[in-house]
Design a protein around this motif. Structure first.
Motif, PDB file in Angstrom:
ATOM      1  N   UNK A 175       0.817  -1.221   0.000  1.00 34.73           N
ATOM      2  CA  UNK A 175       0.000   0.000   0.000  1.00 34.73           C
ATOM      3  C   UNK A 175       0.844   1.260   0.000  1.00 34.73           C
ATOM      4  N   UNK A 176       2.122   1.152   0.326  1.00 37.29           N
ATOM      5  CA  UNK A 176       3.004   2.319   0.292  1.00 37.29           C
ATOM      6  C   UNK A 176       3.767   2.414  -1.028  1.00 37.29           C
ATOM      7  N   UNK A 177       3.594   1.443  -1.926  1.00 41.06           N
ATOM      8  CA  UNK A 177       4.356   1.406  -3.177  1.00 41.06           C
ATOM      9  C   UNK A 177       3.660   2.197  -4.274  1.00 41.06           C
ATOM     10  N   UNK A 178       4.487   2.646  -5.216  1.00 40.46           N
ATOM     11  CA  UNK A 178       3.950   3.214  -6.449  1.00 40.46           C
ATOM     12  C   UNK A 178       4.776   2.662  -7.596  1.00 40.46           C
ATOM     13  N   UNK A 231      14.755  -8.955 -11.907  1.00 37.08           N
ATOM     14  CA  UNK A 231      13.370  -9.208 -11.498  1.00 37.08           C
ATOM     15  C   UNK A 231      13.249  -9.618 -10.026  1.00 37.08           C
ATOM     16  N   UNK A 232      12.359  -8.928  -9.322  1.00 42.42           N
ATOM     17  CA  UNK A 232      12.029  -9.180  -7.908  1.00 42.42           C
ATOM     18  C   UNK A 232      13.164  -8.898  -6.936  1.00 42.42           C
ATOM     19  N   UNK A 233      14.201  -8.198  -7.371  1.00 40.86           N
ATOM     20  CA  UNK A 233      15.299  -7.908  -6.457  1.00 40.86           C
ATOM     21  C   UNK A 233      15.164  -6.511  -5.863  1.00 40.86           C
ATOM     22  N   UNK A 234      15.674  -6.365  -4.645  1.00 40.34           N
ATOM     23  CA  UNK A 234      15.659  -5.110  -3.913  1.00 40.34           C
ATOM     24  C   UNK A 234      16.774  -4.200  -4.413  1.00 40.34           C
ATOM     25  N   UNK A 235      16.425  -2.963  -4.718  1.00 37.36           N
ATOM     26  CA  UNK A 235      17.409  -1.943  -5.081  1.00 37.36           C
ATOM     27  C   UNK A 235      17.400  -0.914  -3.964  1.00 37.36           C
ATOM     28  N   UNK A 236      18.478  -0.886  -3.208  1.00 37.68           N
ATOM     29  CA  UNK A 236      18.609   0.076  -2.122  1.00 37.68           C
ATOM     30  C   UNK A 236      18.212  -0.511  -0.785  1.00 37.68           C
ATOM     31  N   UNK A 237      19.168  -0.613   0.117  1.00 36.92           N
ATOM     32  CA  UNK A 237      18.873  -1.057   1.479  1.00 36.92           C
ATOM     33  C   UNK A 237      19.363  -0.054   2.527  1.00 36.92           C
ATOM     34  N   UNK A 238      20.066   0.974   2.109  1.00 37.38           N
ATOM     35  CA  UNK A 238      20.630   1.944   3.047  1.00 37.38           C
ATOM     36  C   UNK A 238      19.560   2.743   3.782  1.00 37.38           C
ATOM     37  N   UNK A 239      18.353   2.784   3.264  1.00 34.89           N
ATOM     38  CA  UNK A 239      17.250   3.504   3.916  1.00 34.89           C
ATOM     39  C   UNK A 239      16.912   2.908   5.284  1.00 34.89           C
ATOM     40  N   UNK A 240      17.259   1.631   5.485  1.00 36.72           N
ATOM     41  CA  UNK A 240      16.885   0.938   6.717  1.00 36.72           C
ATOM     42  C   UNK A 240      17.869   1.187   7.856  1.00 36.72           C
ATOM     43  N   UNK A 241      19.097   1.552   7.523  1.00 36.27           N
ATOM     44  CA  UNK A 241      20.155   1.660   8.533  1.00 36.27           C
ATOM     45  C   UNK A 241      20.738   3.068   8.569  1.00 36.27           C
ATOM     46  N   UNK A 242      20.935   3.583   9.784  1.00 35.19           N
ATOM     47  CA  UNK A 242      21.565   4.900   9.937  1.00 35.19           C
ATOM     48  C   UNK A 242      22.977   4.818   9.399  1.00 35.19           C
ATOM     49  N   UNK A 243      23.454   5.841   8.795  1.00 35.42           N
ATOM     50  CA  UNK A 243      22.931   7.198   8.698  1.00 35.42           C
ATOM     51  C   UNK A 243      22.044   7.434   7.465  1.00 35.42           C
ATOM     52  N   UNK A 244      21.525   6.390   6.842  1.00 37.94           N
ATOM     53  CA  UNK A 244      20.619   6.490   5.693  1.00 37.94           C
ATOM     54  C   UNK A 244      21.285   7.207   4.511  1.00 37.94           C
ATOM     55  N   UNK A 280      11.032  -1.272 -14.948  1.00 38.27           N
ATOM     56  CA  UNK A 280       9.773  -0.992 -14.264  1.00 38.27           C
ATOM     57  C   UNK A 280       9.926  -1.548 -12.862  1.00 38.27           C
ATOM     58  N   UNK A 281       9.485  -0.780 -11.877  1.00 37.16           N
ATOM     59  CA  UNK A 281       9.709  -1.185 -10.487  1.00 37.16           C
ATOM     60  C   UNK A 281       8.605  -0.637  -9.595  1.00 37.16           C
ATOM     61  N   UNK A 282       8.544  -1.215  -8.404  1.00 39.26           N
ATOM     62  CA  UNK A 282       7.740  -0.647  -7.331  1.00 39.26           C
ATOM     63  C   UNK A 282       8.677   0.213  -6.503  1.00 39.26           C
ATOM     64  N   UNK A 283       8.278   1.464  -6.275  1.00 40.35           N
ATOM     65  CA  UNK A 283       9.069   2.371  -5.457  1.00 40.35           C
ATOM     66  C   UNK A 283       8.371   2.546  -4.112  1.00 40.35           C
ATOM     67  N   UNK A 284       9.177   2.492  -3.042  1.00 41.30           N
ATOM     68  CA  UNK A 284       8.665   2.622  -1.688  1.00 41.30           C
ATOM     69  C   UNK A 284       9.293   3.837  -1.027  1.00 41.30           C
ATOM     70  N   UNK A 285       8.492   4.631  -0.362  1.00 43.76           N
ATOM     71  CA  UNK A 285       8.963   5.757   0.410  1.00 43.76           C
ATOM     72  C   UNK A 285       9.442   5.238   1.764  1.00 43.76           C
ATOM     73  N   UNK A 286      10.693   5.485   2.090  1.00 46.19           N
ATOM     74  CA  UNK A 286      11.275   4.936   3.315  1.00 46.19           C
ATOM     75  C   UNK A 286      10.557   5.434   4.569  1.00 46.19           C
ATOM     76  N   UNK A 287      10.171   6.699   4.606  1.00 49.30           N
ATOM     77  CA  UNK A 287       9.497   7.232   5.796  1.00 49.30           C
ATOM     78  C   UNK A 287       8.165   6.519   6.030  1.00 49.30           C
ATOM     79  N   UNK A 288       7.428   6.246   4.962  1.00 44.15           N
ATOM     80  CA  UNK A 288       6.150   5.536   5.104  1.00 44.15           C
ATOM     81  C   UNK A 288       6.371   4.107   5.584  1.00 44.15           C
TER      82      UNK A 288
END
Length: 133
Positions: free
Chosen positions: A2-5, A52-65, A78-86
């Motif tokens: 629900x947070x993806x676009x 396909x189906x792989x995560x791009x970007x994991x630094x949003x989860x760990x400080x210092x982001x 084509x991808x699903x984008x997720x807002x880290x704050x949400x």
């Protein structure tokens, strides 16, 4: 979800740069993304390719982001984008989501670390990755 676009990137687009703020992440639906790091005086060195189906970007989860690598669309993506704050807010509201998400990202990081170690052995090891120490 629900947070993806849904987003798309043309070949050659750079969703993020090394050292940039990590405020979102993507899951690839189609196409591929190269991950690279800066090399002084040269082009960025590609250290991994995601599809396909792989995560791009994991630094949003760990400080210092902050991004550890840069990314470039190797093909149209084509991808699903997720807002880290949400997503962080979802994790605050539901410890089960936080646990599952942290475990998933941790497994991704562990697999990539292992792959990087194998590549380093192939490049610099005296007998390549196939030999026992």
């Amino acid at each position: 979800m629900r947070t993806a676009r849904e987003v798309s990137f043309p070949q050659g687009a750079r969703p993020f740069e090394e050292g940039g703020r990590a405020d979102r992440f993507w899951v690839i639906r189609t196409g591929s993304v190269g991950l690279g790091m800066r090399v002084p005086g040269r082009r960025a060195a590609v250290v991994g390719r995601l599809g396909h189906n792989e995560l791009v970007g994991w630094s949003w989860l760990f400080s210092p982001h902050v991004r550890h690598l840069g990314a470039e669309a190797a093909t149209p993506v084509r991808a699903y984008e997720f807002d880290a704050a949400a997503v962080h807010a979802l994790c605050q509201d539901d410890p089960g989501v936080a646990r599952d998400l942290t475990r998933w990202v941790g497994n991704v990081v562990a697999r990539r670390l292992h792959a990087a170690r194998i590549r380093l052995l192939d490049l610099y090891g005296p007998y390549g990755a196939g030999s026992a120490l």
